[in-house]
Every structure is written in structure tokens, then in C-alpha cells.
Write a protein that holds these residues in place. Structure first.
Motif, PDB file in Angstrom:
ATOM      1  N   ALA A  69       9.420   0.772  -3.804  1.00  0.00           N
ATOM      2  CA  ALA A  69       9.197  -0.356  -2.919  1.00  0.00           C
ATOM      3  C   ALA A  69      10.327  -1.707  -3.358  1.00  0.00           C
ATOM      4  CB  ALA A  69       8.033  -0.923  -3.419  1.00  0.00           C
ATOM      5  N   LEU A  70      10.835  -2.281  -2.284  1.00  0.00           N
ATOM      6  CA  LEU A  70      11.909  -3.252  -2.477  1.00  0.00           C
ATOM      7  C   LEU A  70      11.443  -4.580  -2.116  1.00  0.00           C
ATOM      8  CD1 LEU A  70      14.508  -1.172  -0.599  1.00  0.00           C
ATOM      9  CD2 LEU A  70      14.384  -1.382  -3.128  1.00  0.00           C
ATOM     10  N   PHE A  71      11.105  -5.605  -2.925  1.00  0.00           N
ATOM     11  CA  PHE A  71      10.147  -6.870  -2.786  1.00  0.00           C
ATOM     12  C   PHE A  71      11.473  -7.849  -2.418  1.00  0.00           C
ATOM     13  CE2 PHE A  71       7.749  -4.056  -5.260  1.00  0.00           C
ATOM     14  CZ  PHE A  71       6.433  -4.271  -4.847  1.00  0.00           C
ATOM     15  N   PHE A  72      10.949  -8.854  -1.352  1.00  0.00           N
ATOM     16  CA  PHE A  72      11.667  -9.977  -1.081  1.00  0.00           C
ATOM     17  C   PHE A  72      10.689 -11.139  -1.172  1.00  0.00           C
ATOM     18  CE2 PHE A  72      13.932  -6.381   0.647  1.00  0.00           C
ATOM     19  CZ  PHE A  72      15.148  -6.575   0.403  1.00  0.00           C
ATOM     20  N   MET A  81       1.062  -1.230   0.077  1.00  0.00           N
ATOM     21  CA  MET A  81       0.023   0.165  -0.031  1.00  0.00           C
ATOM     22  C   MET A  81       0.827   1.275   0.070  1.00  0.00           C
ATOM     23  SD  MET A  81      -3.506  -1.042   2.524  1.00  0.00           S
ATOM     24  CE  MET A  81      -2.198  -2.081   3.649  1.00  0.00           C
ATOM     25  N   LEU A  82       0.612   2.269  -0.819  1.00  0.00           N
ATOM     26  CA  LEU A  82       1.283   3.331  -1.013  1.00  0.00           C
ATOM     27  C   LEU A  82       1.131   4.630  -0.109  1.00  0.00           C
ATOM     28  CD1 LEU A  82       1.799   3.162  -4.689  1.00  0.00           C
ATOM     29  CD2 LEU A  82       3.450   2.320  -3.089  1.00  0.00           C
ATOM     30  N   THR A  83       0.035   4.754   0.767  1.00  0.00           N
ATOM     31  CA  THR A  83      -0.481   5.500   1.498  1.00  0.00           C
ATOM     32  C   THR A  83      -0.599   5.053   3.060  1.00  0.00           C
ATOM     33  OG1 THR A  83      -2.716   5.248   1.216  1.00  0.00           O
ATOM     34  CG2 THR A  83      -1.471   6.853  -0.271  1.00  0.00           C
ATOM     35  N   PRO A  84      -0.355   5.917   3.973  1.00  0.00           N
ATOM     36  CA  PRO A  84      -0.298   5.302   5.283  1.00  0.00           C
ATOM     37  C   PRO A  84      -1.875   5.004   5.847  1.00  0.00           C
ATOM     38  CG  PRO A  84       0.021   7.767   5.456  1.00  0.00           C
ATOM     39  CD  PRO A  84       0.125   7.284   3.871  1.00  0.00           C
ATOM     40  N   GLY A  85      -2.809   5.619   5.405  1.00  0.00           N
ATOM     41  CA  GLY A  85      -4.201   5.656   5.715  1.00  0.00           C
ATOM     42  C   GLY A  85      -4.299   6.650   7.276  1.00  0.00           C
ATOM     43  N   ASP A 142       1.489  11.146  -7.949  1.00  0.00           N
ATOM     44  CA  ASP A 142      -0.054  10.353  -7.969  1.00  0.00           C
ATOM     45  C   ASP A 142       0.479   9.010  -7.931  1.00  0.00           C
ATOM     46  OD1 ASP A 142      -1.214  12.892  -8.530  1.00  0.00           O
ATOM     47  OD2 ASP A 142      -0.903  12.721 -10.361  1.00  0.00           O
ATOM     48  N   ASP A 143       1.360   8.475  -7.397  1.00  0.00           N
ATOM     49  CA  ASP A 143       1.472   7.039  -7.309  1.00  0.00           C
ATOM     50  C   ASP A 143       1.371   6.348  -8.362  1.00  0.00           C
ATOM     51  OD1 ASP A 143       1.835   7.300  -4.413  1.00  0.00           O
ATOM     52  OD2 ASP A 143      -0.172   6.956  -3.864  1.00  0.00           O
ATOM     53  N   LYS A 144       1.891   6.794  -9.520  1.00  0.00           N
ATOM     54  CA  LYS A 144       2.071   6.154 -10.938  1.00  0.00           C
ATOM     55  C   LYS A 144       3.139   5.290 -10.866  1.00  0.00           C
ATOM     56  CE  LYS A 144       2.369   7.197 -15.635  1.00  0.00           C
ATOM     57  NZ  LYS A 144       2.648   8.426 -16.635  1.00  0.00           N
ATOM     58  N   PRO A 145       3.129   4.163 -11.206  1.00  0.00           N
ATOM     59  CA  PRO A 145       4.238   3.112 -11.182  1.00  0.00           C
ATOM     60  C   PRO A 145       5.333   3.362 -12.654  1.00  0.00           C
ATOM     61  CG  PRO A 145       2.067   2.094 -11.885  1.00  0.00           C
ATOM     62  CD  PRO A 145       1.832   3.518 -11.323  1.00  0.00           C
ATOM     63  N   MET A 146       6.289   3.265 -12.229  1.00  0.00           N
ATOM     64  CA  MET A 146       7.287   3.451 -13.400  1.00  0.00           C
ATOM     65  C   MET A 146       7.551   1.885 -13.810  1.00  0.00           C
ATOM     66  SD  MET A 146       8.198   6.562 -13.377  1.00  0.00           S
ATOM     67  CE  MET A 146       6.450   6.908 -13.031  1.00  0.00           C
ATOM     68  N   SER A 147       8.046   1.634 -14.928  1.00  0.00           N
ATOM     69  CA  SER A 147       8.182   0.450 -15.594  1.00  0.00           C
ATOM     70  C   SER A 147       9.186  -0.357 -14.786  1.00  0.00           C
ATOM     71  CB  SER A 147       9.011   0.568 -16.997  1.00  0.00           C
ATOM     72  OG  SER A 147      10.319   1.142 -16.968  1.00  0.00           O
ATOM     73  N   ALA A 148       9.253  -1.592 -15.051  1.00  0.00           N
ATOM     74  CA  ALA A 148       9.861  -2.645 -13.899  1.00  0.00           C
ATOM     75  C   ALA A 148      11.368  -2.426 -14.224  1.00  0.00           C
ATOM     76  CB  ALA A 148       9.678  -3.946 -14.292  1.00  0.00           C
ATOM     77  N   TYR A 163      -0.439   1.436   5.140  1.00  0.00           N
ATOM     78  CA  TYR A 163       0.697   0.725   5.357  1.00  0.00           C
ATOM     79  C   TYR A 163       0.835   0.850   6.905  1.00  0.00           C
ATOM     80  CZ  TYR A 163       3.163   5.184   4.163  1.00  0.00           C
ATOM     81  OH  TYR A 163       3.772   6.338   4.206  1.00  0.00           O
ATOM     82  N   ARG A 164       0.075   1.802   7.736  1.00  0.00           N
ATOM     83  CA  ARG A 164       0.528   1.735   9.118  1.00  0.00           C
ATOM     84  C   ARG A 164       0.251   0.400   9.655  1.00  0.00           C
ATOM     85  NH1 ARG A 164      -0.642   6.286  11.910  1.00  0.00           N
ATOM     86  NH2 ARG A 164      -1.206   8.198  10.945  1.00  0.00           N
ATOM     87  N   GLN A 165       0.997   0.227  10.812  1.00  0.00           N
ATOM     88  CA  GLN A 165       1.142  -0.963  11.511  1.00  0.00           C
ATOM     89  C   GLN A 165       0.846  -0.731  13.069  1.00  0.00           C
ATOM     90  OE1 GLN A 165       4.012  -4.077  10.050  1.00  0.00           O
ATOM     91  NE2 GLN A 165       4.764  -2.241   9.160  1.00  0.00           N
ATOM     92  N   ARG A 166      -0.045  -1.638  13.871  1.00  0.00           N
ATOM     93  CA  ARG A 166       0.022  -1.588  15.036  1.00  0.00           C
ATOM     94  C   ARG A 166       1.107  -2.103  15.644  1.00  0.00           C
ATOM     95  NH1 ARG A 166      -5.179  -2.684  13.260  1.00  0.00           N
ATOM     96  NH2 ARG A 166      -6.685  -1.321  14.346  1.00  0.00           N
TER      97      ARG A 166
END
Length: 777
Positions: free
Chosen positions: A259-262, A113-117, A240-246, A126-129
Motif C-alpha cells: 500500500a502506498l499512502f498519500f 481494504m486488502l481484499t476486493p470483496g 494472510d495479509d499480515k502487515p510488515m513493519s513500517a 476495495y471494489r469500486q462502482r
């Protein structure tokens, strides 16, 4: 019309005893002889502190952010928020305006998620308790609900993260749009964040920079970041949270994320190291290479622990309660967070002229000078317990004064003079240092100081408006400039400070003129009614005066700065006997002080929340009156000072998140506690003398540097014995109710004999503190 002030810009015994535990909040594991600081003190209420990892006066201050909107988000953290957005690398401690929160890192096993809410519904972003929160100086740890344990530590310019993920996929989000926001930002011309860039090098180093138009409008921040494990894939996001190419390896815009994915984030922890610079990306890279060359998180943590342990050991106390000893250690910790380092490894920094400068070898530039607050107690404290840091700061202020288009700073942040609050109290800090024998290039600063003092055409920020009226009329009219009463009084104090600087550089005529002009404070004190009173350009006073109100026309502007008529009446610090005479003598003045502390604690509806911690109309939670309890010593009633100081020490500070009665203000509230608990306070810092109060602890041992030490003993001390019966300095009986800085820093033993009943100690005129360069007797 709105003024530029903080609220409106944003809306048992034994040495080393451990403080009492705070439920659900972990304590520091650092155990210097001063006790264990509780880093969560001030993170609730309106203290505006943060619990994350920092070094003393460090650039990198890596801490969790629980919110970034509104007044209680000034530090990015509030104990009541309930969820963590992520961990950012720069913070402000105890301020009344928010900024910073640069380079937010969000480790999670949730879906991307790209916004905290909203904080009320963290599941919407993306907030977390969180749970198992723990903090000590230089280290922070927390468990996030998605199955990540986060640990943080720092070097001077680098933030180090260690994340342990549960087995399975996870990702780390870098939110480069994250910043403090508030309703005050809605109408500004420029975007809150602009000219941002993010890129990743072939070796995996992530770099970026951005311009931020928050409080310090136009400040720049740059970073270089490396991860211990290579992600399986990355994705940049633009405006505007537009994704760039891979395949994208960089992105520019205003609102950027990465974003860094594992595929399996579990197993060995993922470490992150981030270098910072306000100059450029190469400066951030240099910080990373020199300060965090490997992946030894524990070594960095141990180094931070040692740095803090040595510094916090400079004051050791015994006696009092466990909570009071913890408060003392916590206050000392908070007093050593700011000003913050602002030079790169090579000595470069951004000056207040927005140009890049080179600091001389062995010196450094600093940011986060809350001078309106900190000239009163924090800087005097540093001259006593950390003289090497005080020397660095005054040298820096001399340079920044010479570089700034506004001369002596008031509230510089990250290379930007914000002009927040009133006056130019860097002059007081420099003058105090000069009087105390701290060497610096005062001559280099003097031309700009003189221009601020005498040149009506010299460039003004909001902090210095109305100087022409001040020169011509001897006061600032309330129908011409907002906060006119407080401005008149504080400009007068800065005249007093500048007079000392003029003497230091040999400008004797200027010194005489400034010394005379420093009595202008009297022109807004109406002796007939005995209050600080708004005055119009034609000379007449506000007719329908009410000392509870903030001004003659509060719907348009205020006549006092974060104060009302009651509180502003006692703002004078440098000419106390002149003020007493203006009121009509000792008895009248003492009665007036009694009136302040015994008046009903009512405030108008438009009073800012800064006016807090009320005892009558005295407001301990804000700075203008923090010397006032000590004024009884000047009119022959020092026992009233002793009783009130002890009351404030024991009622205004607590060992819990809501433990600071107002904003900590970059350590000023903490410094008041430290000095007052030792038994003395600098009513007028420029005079380089301290007025005796009521020591809180049985024994305090203070390291003064250069092998010297000060021991303060309070024999017969206890909760019911706040009154000083007699004093001995190095074995000699002392009748004076004050002591000079020069005596204290030479080292020795200061012994108070305490009792349950008031005594006449220090009440004779010859024994009262000096003021305006002279003794009363």
C-alpha cells in the motif's frame, strides 16, 4: 474422465463511416478509414474480451478487472459486473480459460481494504462502482466512485497509468495475489501464486516477481514500477495479509500486497509506469528505461493511437450498415491483439522447455497461440493483411517447435505448453505459411514435427493422446481415449499439414505416408448412417448412436471435442471430395448439409456452453464447423453457401457488448467475420485457396503490404441480394468459385455481381474449389 478443453479447465455508405453509438459506453476516438472500433464488443455475453489499453500484439495489455472468478472472468472483465477491482497489466482476449491479470493496481480514496470483496457487495472490499467509461485502441478511461479518474495507455512492454484524485487522502494498493481463480484450482497441489517477492529501492522503484499455477502452471512474471510522486508512507503485507513493519522495504511469500499512502492525493495527477518481463526483474527494468523513460502519458497515448490507426487502416469498407462497419473495425482490432509479444528488449524469452533463449536479431518470440481456434481463419487473415507479422509468428513457431519437448505447439501461454484442446495445429500454421512462400527455418522444426508424426514414444501432452491407436488402427477407439472421434479427424488434418512440411524440407517418403494417413478421418465416419460415430477398439460402432449426444458414455467422457455427432460429421477440411464420395455423392452430401442447418437446435444437458450460435445443429459460436457453410460450394450448390454466409454475417455479430456469439478465441471469431465479409474464406488453410461466399460490403480496399492492394467490389449488393451472379478478377470474367492466395496477394480488383436470386455461378464441376490437392472436374 475429464478432457483438457477450455470449458472443463475452467468451467449508411462512404468510406470510414462511423458506427452507431452504444448507450452508456463510449466509443473509440481513433478514426482510421476502416471505421471506429467499439472496444466493448464481446465484453458481454460470453465473448470474453476486454476494453483496456493494448498495442497490436503487445505484451502489456492494461485493462480494468471487474471479476476474477468463474468462466466469464476469463479476460478479467465482464460488462455486467458493475464494479472494478483495479487495473492489471496482462490479459487474455476471448479465451475459454482464464489466466494472467498480473500486477493489480487499485487507486482509491476509500479506507484501506486488502481484499476486493464480492461483486454483489463491492462496499465490503476495495471494489469500486464506476461511470463515464471510455475506450479507444491504446487508451482507456473511467471515473471511480471514490473520486478517482483513471486513464491507461501502453507501450509494447509497459503499462502507463494516470490517476487524478480529488483533494484529500488517498492510497494505491498493489495486490500481487490477484489472479484468475475457479473451482478447478481447489484440488491442485501447489498454491495458485507462490514464490512471490516485492521490494522497493531507495529511488522508489518497486520490483516484484511471482510464479503462477493457474492454467499455464509454473509461469513467471516480473515487473518494475515507478510513481511520479513519492508516497508519504508505504506498508508491505505478507501472507494472510499480515502487515510488515513500517521500516520494511521488501517481503516474500505467496500472497503479497503493498500500500502506498498519500496524505493529499489531489493536485497533480499521480502517474505510474510499469515494465514487464517473463524472464527476470532486470528485463522489466530495461523495458521501463527504454519504453517509458519520462512521464509524458499523452505522448505514449498518441503513439499508441498512431500504431493502431496505421494497422486498422489496412481494411477500409463502404456500404452495409453503420453497425456492420463498426463490427468490421472491431473485429479487425480484436484480430490484432494476439499472439502477444514475449521477448524482452534484449531478445530473451522463456522457451517451451522452460529455459531462457535468445531470439535472433530482428525476430521475436510470442505467447498466446490459441492454435486449435486460430489456424482456421486468424492466421490466414494475417498472411493476407499483415504478412510481416505472419512471418514473425511462423519463425517463432519454428523455433518453439524445436525447443518444446512436445514439438509443434497447440496452446502455449507464457512459456508453458498447456496442452489445451486437441491436435498440434501449429503444424497447420507453419504448413500454410510454407505453401504461401513465407520464409522460415522449417528444417529446424522438422525433426520434432517428424517425431510427433511417427514416433509413438515421443512425449505427449493431453492434446496428442492416442497416437499409438491412430497409427495401428487408423482411428482412436472411444473406449480407450476421450474425444476419440474428433482426435482422429484432427490428427488427420495435422497429417495433411505435416505432409506439406515434409515436402518443403525434401522428406518425400514421409510426405507420401502422411498424405495417405491424412485420410484416416474416414475411419470414424460411418457411411451407412452418414455420421461421425464413436468406434470401439474391436472395430464395432456405438450401437445406440444419437448425433445430438456428445458421446457413448457422456457421464465419464466425451467422444467429440466441444461438439456432438452432427457437428463432428463435417469436421474434415482437406479432403472434401473424399468425404462427399464416402457419403454417396453430391446429392446425398447436399441433403446432409441441409439436414445440419435445418435440424432442431436441441442439445443434451451436458453440452458445454462453447456450443453456441446454433442454426439447426450448426454451431457458429465454436470453431469445429466454421468452414461448413462453404462446403455447399464443393457439391455444386454454391448459392446455398452464399445465402448461409450472409445469414451468419448478419445474425451472429452485433455492435454491442453481447456482439460475439461465443468466445472470440484470440480473434478467430473476428477473423471469420472479416474474411467472410470480404467475400471469401479458407476452408483448408494449407491449400492456400479461398472459397467465394457473399461479400457484405459494397467496396472493401485491403492493403497487402509492399505497395500492393486488393479492391473487392460487390455491384448490386444489398440485404436482399446475397447471391453471386458472376465474378471478374482484374477485368477478366472468372467462372471458378474460388481464388488462390497467390493471385490475391499480387493485388488487383475482385468484382462480384450480386442478385436477389440464386445463379449457377461456380456450380459446374470444373469450377468448384480444389481439395486434397486436386480439382473435382
Amino acid at each position: 474422465m475429464l478432457t483438457t478443453n477450455r470449458r472443463q479447465l475452467l468451467a449508411g455508405t462512404g468510406l470510414a463511416a462511423i458506427g452507431a453509438g452504444v448507450p452508456h459506453l463510449a466509443r473509440s476516438a481513433t478514426t482510421p478509414a476502416s471505421g471506429r472500433p467499439n472496444l466493448f464488443v464481446g465484453t458481454g455475453g460470453h465473448g470474453h474480451t476486454f476494453p483496456g489499453a493494448s498495442l497490436p500484439f503487445g505484451m502489456a495489455q492494461l485493462s480494468p478487472d471487474t471479476n476474477n472468478y468463474g468462466w466469464d472472468a476469463c479476460s478479467g472483465y465482464h460488462q455486467d459486473d458493475g464494479s472494478i477491482m483495479g487495473f492489471s497489466h496482462t490479459h487474455l482476449s476471448g479465451t475459454g480459460v482464464g489466466d494472467m491479470l498480473d500486477v493489480l493496481v487499485v487507486p482509491t480514496r476509500q479506507k484501506l481494504m486488502l481484499t476486493p470483496g464480492p461483486k454483489e457487495h463491492p462496499e465490503q472490499g476495495y471494489r469500486q462502482r464506476f461511470s463515464q467509461e471510455y475506450a479507444e485502441p491504446g487508451y482507456y478511461r473511467v471515473a471511480l466512485e471514490s473520486g478517482v479518474q483513471a486513464e491507461l495507455t501502453v507501450t509494447e512492454r509497459c503499462g502507463l497509468h494516470r490517476y487524478r484524485f480529488a483533494e484529500g487522502p488517498g492510497h494505491i494498493l498493489i495486490d500481487f495475489t490477484h489472479a484468475v481463480v475457479d473451482k478447478w484450482d481447489a484440488g491442485q497441489k501447489n498454491a495458485l501464486v507462490e514464490n512471490a517477492s516485492l521490494a522497493i529501492d531507495p529511488d522508489g522503484t518497486i520490483t516484484g516477481g511471482r510464479k503462477v499455477n493457474r492454467w499455464a502452471k509454473g509461469r513467471h512474471i516480473y515487473f518494475a514500477m515507478q510513481l511520479s510522486r513519492k508516497p508519504d508512507r508505504i506498508r508491505f503485507y505478507g501472507d494472510d495479509d499480515k502487515p510488515m513493519s513500517a521500516e520494511a522495504t521488501d517481503v516474500t511469500g505467496n500472497r503479497l500486497k503493498l500500500a502506498l499512502f498519500f496524505d493529499n492525493a489531489g493536485g497533480d495527477p499521480i502517474l505510474i509506469r510499469t515494465g514487464l518481463s517473463a524472464v527476470d526483474v532486470p528485463g522489466a527494468r530495461a523495458a521501463l528505461a527504454a519504453e517509458a523513460p519520462g512521464w509524458d502519458f499523452d505522448r505514449a497515448h498518441d503513439n499508441a493511437r498512431k500504431r493502431w490507426g496505421g494497422l486498422l487502416d489496412r481494411i477500409r469498407v463502404s456500404g452495409g450498415t453503420p453497425a456492420q462497419r463498426t463490427i468490421m473495425a472491431s473485429a479487425l482490432y480484436h484480430a490484432f491483439l494476439a499472439p502477444t509479444l514475449f521477448t524482452d528488449r534484449d531478445g530473451r524469452y522463456v522457451g517451451l522447455d522452460r529455459q531462457v533463449h535468445q531470439a535472433p536479431k530482428g525476430e521475436a518470440a510470442f505467447s498466446t497461440y490459441s492454435t486449435w481456434d486460430t489456424y482456421r481463419a486468424l492466421h490466414p487473415l494475417l498472411t493476407l493483411v499483415h504478412p510481416e507479422q505472419a512471418a514473425l509468428l511462423v519463425g517463432d513457431l519454428c523455433r518453439q517447435t524445436a525447443e518444446s519437448p512436445y514439438g509443434p505447439p497447440v496452446w502455449p501461454l507464457q512459456g508453458v505448453e498447456t496442452g489445451t484442446m486437441i491436435g498440434w495445429h501449429a503444424a497447420s500454421i507453419m504448413a500454410e505459411a510454407s505453401v504461401k512462400g513465407i520464409k522460415a527455418d522449417y528444417k529446424a522444426a522438422w525433426p520434432k514435427i517428424r517425431a510427433r508424426a511417427f514416433d509413438r514414444n515421443f512425449k505427449d501432452s493431453d492434446s496428442s493422446l492416442g497416437r499409438g491407436f491412430y497409427y495401428d488402427l487408423g482411428y482412436i477407439p472411444c473406449d480407450k481415449v476421450w474425444e476419440s472421434v474428433s482426435r482422429t479427424q484432427e490428427y488427420a488434418y495435422d497429417d495433411w499439414a505435416m505432409a506439406h512440411l515434409a515436402e518443403a524440407v525434401g522428406a518425400t517418403e514421409d510426405a507420401q505416408a502422411l498424405r495417405k494417413r491424412s485420410q484416416n478421418y474416414r475411419n470414424v465416419i460411418d457411411a451407412k448412417i452418414g455420421f461421425a460415430r464413436p468406434r470401439f477398439a474391436d472395430g464395432h460402432w456405438w450401437k445406440d448412436y444419437d448425433p445430438i449426444q456428445l458421446g457413448h458414455d457422456p457421464d465419464k467422457w466425451r467422444d467429440y471435442t466441444e461438439a456432438n455427432g452432427w457437428q463432428a460429421t463435417f469436421l474434415n477440411q482437406h479432403d472434401v471430395y473424399g468425404l462427399i464420395e464416402h457419403f454417396g455423392g453430391d446429392a446425398v452430401f447436399e441433403k446432409k448439409l441441409d439436414g445440419l442447418f435445418n435440424a432442431p437446435s436441441t442439445l443434451p444437458k451436458n453440452a458445454p456452453p462453447d456450443i453456441s450460435g446454433l442454426v439447426g445443429q450448426y454451431a457458429h459460436g465454436n470453431e469445429p464447423d466454421q468452414h461448413v457453410a462453404y462446403l455447399y460450394a464443393y457439391c455444386g450448390a454454391p448459392w446455398k453457401t452464399q445465402a448461409m454466409v450472409r445469414r451468419l454475417l448478419t445474425s451472429m455479430y452485433k455492435d454491442d457488448p453481447d456482439g460475439v456469439i461465443g468466445n472470440d478465441d484470440c480473434g478467430q471469431m473476428s477473423a471469420w467475420f472479416i474474411l467472410s465479409a470480404l467475400g471469401f474464406y479458407p476452408v483448408d488453410p494449407v491449400s492456400a485457396v479461398y472459397v467465394f461466399g457473399s461479400p457484405l460490403f459494397d467496396t472493401a480496399k485491403v492493403s497487402l503490404g509492399n505497395g500492393r492492394s486488393l479492391t473487392v467490389r460487390a455491384n448490386g449488393n444489398g440485404p436482399d441480394s446475397p447471391y453471386v451472379q458472376s465474378v471478374r478478377w482484374n477485368g477478366q470474367r472468372r467462372t471458378q468459385n474460388w481464388i488462390a492466395h497467390a493471385d490475391l496477394v499480387a493485388g488487383g480488383e475482385l468484382v462480384f455481381e450480386m442478385g436477389t436470386k440464386p445463379s449457377r455461378f461456380g456450380s459446374a464441376k470444373r469450377d468448384r474449389p480444389p481439395s486434397f490437392g486436386m480439382n473435382r472436374g
